[in-house]
Design a protein around this motif. Structure first.
Motif, short mmCIF file in Angstrom:
data_model
loop_
_atom_site.label_atom_id
_atom_site.label_comp_id
_atom_site.label_asym_id
_atom_site.label_seq_id
_atom_site.Cartn_x
_atom_site.Cartn_y
_atom_site.Cartn_z
N ASN A 269 0.81 -1.21 0.00
CA ASN A 269 0.00 0.00 0.00
C ASN A 269 0.85 1.27 0.00
O ASN A 269 0.48 2.28 -0.61
CB ASN A 269 -1.01 -0.04 1.14
N PHE A 270 2.02 1.22 0.63
CA PHE A 270 2.96 2.35 0.52
C PHE A 270 3.51 2.45 -0.91
O PHE A 270 3.65 3.56 -1.45
CB PHE A 270 4.10 2.20 1.53
N LEU A 271 3.82 1.32 -1.52
CA LEU A 271 4.38 1.37 -2.88
C LEU A 271 3.34 1.89 -3.88
O LEU A 271 3.67 2.62 -4.81
CB LEU A 271 4.91 0.00 -3.30
N MET A 272 2.06 1.54 -3.66
CA MET A 272 1.02 2.09 -4.54
C MET A 272 0.86 3.60 -4.30
O MET A 272 0.65 4.37 -5.25
CB MET A 272 -0.31 1.37 -4.32
N ALA A 273 0.95 4.01 -3.04
CA ALA A 273 0.88 5.45 -2.75
C ALA A 273 2.04 6.17 -3.46
O ALA A 273 1.87 7.28 -3.98
CB ALA A 273 0.95 5.69 -1.24
N TYR A 274 3.20 5.51 -3.50
CA TYR A 274 4.36 6.04 -4.23
C TYR A 274 4.03 6.18 -5.72
O TYR A 274 4.23 7.25 -6.31
CB TYR A 274 5.54 5.09 -4.01
N CYS A 275 3.50 5.13 -6.30
CA CYS A 275 3.19 5.15 -7.74
C CYS A 275 2.13 6.20 -8.08
O CYS A 275 2.11 6.76 -9.17
CB CYS A 275 2.70 3.77 -8.20
N ALA A 276 1.21 6.45 -7.13
CA ALA A 276 0.08 7.36 -7.40
C ALA A 276 0.45 8.84 -7.29
O ALA A 276 -0.33 9.69 -7.72
CB ALA A 276 -1.06 7.05 -6.42
N GLN A 277 1.61 9.15 -6.71
CA GLN A 277 1.92 10.56 -6.41
C GLN A 277 1.83 11.50 -7.61
O GLN A 277 1.31 12.61 -7.47
CB GLN A 277 3.30 10.68 -5.74
N PRO A 278 2.30 11.10 -8.82
CA PRO A 278 2.18 12.04 -9.95
C PRO A 278 0.73 12.47 -10.19
O PRO A 278 0.49 13.59 -10.64
CB PRO A 278 2.72 11.22 -11.13
N GLY A 279 -0.22 11.61 -9.86
CA GLY A 279 -1.63 11.95 -10.05
C GLY A 279 -2.14 12.95 -9.02
O GLY A 279 -3.24 13.48 -9.17
N HIS A 280 -1.36 13.21 -7.99
CA HIS A 280 -1.79 14.16 -6.94
C HIS A 280 -0.86 15.36 -6.82
O HIS A 280 -1.04 16.21 -5.96
CB HIS A 280 -1.88 13.44 -5.59
#
Ligand code: ADP
Ligand code: MG
Ligand code: MG
Ligand code: MG
Length: 416
Positions: A269-280
């Protein structure tokens, strides 16, 4: 209440039903003045915050069905019983890590507990780009303490066997994990959904037989390796945080399973939060430093997990496994250390495998994550999700080849 037929709570009935419960009333004050709001944002249950003149309490109630789907998907009320029993064990094994429990009504599937405030759900905080001091250390220690102290490394054998039997009753929630996590992402299961732009990757992943075999090996480990009491749903929506404090909530999926499961799900879940950052990101590249902070938390989770596991191995090995009478007492302290290192290596491999599978199911299965879902633009979301999917594939299939967390973090940085 316990002998009465189940009734879902509502703001209109809550004070009437819980107003005479001493443990609740003493914390809130006069029930006539209680104010209730339903705040449940989870997939399964009702959650109310109740404010009274004397304070606030959270009241959680299971429903006889899955909240997200409705009455067409029945789910037993006894999940509240497993949640209550898991919370009491977690509080014993890592004091202060979970909300204090004030009251439990098994028949009505109600748990009244400490209102965590000003805590917020970690997942939301990771979307907002907020940092939390000490987070990785807290989470790593929570995993080490609850996993070690719930296992045959620590517990008296009769107690562990009784708990194994008790939590074996959590069949329906295990069934959700077994299907939704380990199988559904890898074929066109009815409840699946994914961002349309991911179609080519999804086709490739579902044709990837190495990956399917890896997922089933991991499923076998989850279902058969009853090593310790797991939280069972330890994602960033089950952690509440302030600037420098954290708590774990919502262990209704608790079951006996492999040590690597909780840590793997958490890291995913941390790695997905990492991957999602450009979207935020407020502007392109604006979250680059924050992404590195997320990776530093992942690193800290594993470092503190191994440090605490090691401390407990050396000081609390009171169960039936690797007894000091066989090792230290025979002058074989080094062999004990070797056994510990081998156990940690096995947990590490499982952890990476579970991590990869969790990323897939949160992108392709029924239950997605807000970090991805709240990226409005399909193409932008797909770009973030694709990165996670490829990372997850490598972690699941090649998990035995990673020798340390730095390699995993580098892979996350390099995967596009
Ligand atoms: P579910 O099992 O349905 O996912 P959760 O236990 O995760 O339910 O709770 C749903 C939401 O309710 C959480 O995301 C959080 O916002 C809020 N919540 C739950 N427990 C507490 C608590 N002890 N203190 C404050 N808020 C809470
Ligand atoms: Mg939840
Ligand atoms: Mg830290
Ligand atoms: Mg839950």
């Amino acid at each position: 209440m316990t002998t009465q037929e189940f009734q879902a709570l509502s703001p209109a009935t809550l004070a009437g039903r819980l107003g005479q419960i001493d443990a609740v009333r003493t914390r809130l004050g006069d029930p006539q003045e209680w104010r209730m709001r339903e705040v449940g944002d989870g997939n399964l249950n009702l959650v109310f915050i109740v404010d009274g003149p004397g304070g606030s309490v959270v009241v959680k109630q299971a429903l006889p069905y899955v909240r997200l789907v409705g009455e067409s998907w029945p789910l037993p009320l006894k999940r509240a019983f497993f949640e209550y029993n898991a919370l009491t064990r977690q509080n014993r094994r890592d004091p202060g890590s979970v909300p204090e429990i004030y009251y439990f009504d098994e028949g009505q599937a109600i748990i009244a507990m400490e209102f965590l405030s000003p805590h917020v759900i970690l997942r939301k905080s990771l979307m907002a780009g907020t940092r939390h001091a000490g987070l990785g250390g807290f989470l790593g220690r929570f995993c080490a303490r609850t996993l070690f102290r719930g296992s045959d490394l620590s517990l008296p054998t009769a107690e562990r066997k009784a708990d194994l039997a008790l939590f074996a009753g959590n069949v329906e929630l295990c069934d959700i994990t077994e299907n939704l996590v380990f199988s559904d992402p890898y074929f066109a299961a009815e409840l699946n959904r994914h961002t349309p732009q991911l179609d080519p990757i999804v086709t490739a992943l579902r044709a990837d037989t190495d990956l399917k075999i890896a997922a089933q090996h991991l499923k076998m480990t989850f279902a058969n390796n009853a090593e310790t009491l797991l939280h069972g749903d330890l994602h960033t929506g089950s952690v509440m945080v302030t600037g420098d404090e954290a708590r774990v909530i919502d262990p209704e999926f608790a079951t006996y399973g492999p040590m690597g499961f909780d840590i793997g799900m958490l890291i995913a879940n941390f790695l997905m939060a990492y991957c999602a950052q450009p979207g935020h990101a407020e502007a392109p590249g604006a979250r680059a430093e924050y992404q590195e902070w997320i990776l530093s938390v992942v690193d800290e989770i594993w470092t503190s997990f191994t440090a605490e596991f090691t401390r407990l191995w050396r000081s609390e090995r009171t169960g039936i496994l690797y007894q000091a009478s066989l090792f230290e007492d025979q002058g074989h302290g080094l062999a004990s250390e070797q056994a510990r290192i081998e156990r940690l290596a096995a947990i590490w491999r499982d952890c990476l495998g579970f991590c990869g599978i969790e990323i897939h199911r949160r992108t392709l299965g029924l239950a997605h994550i807000a970090e991805y879902d709240e990226i409005a633009d399909d193409a932008a979301r797909a770009a973030c999700e694709a990165r996670g999917l490829m990372l997850g594939r490598t972690l699941a299939v090649a998990r035995a080849q990673f020798t340390g967390m730095e390699e995993v973090l580098d892979l996350a940085r390099r995967t596009n």
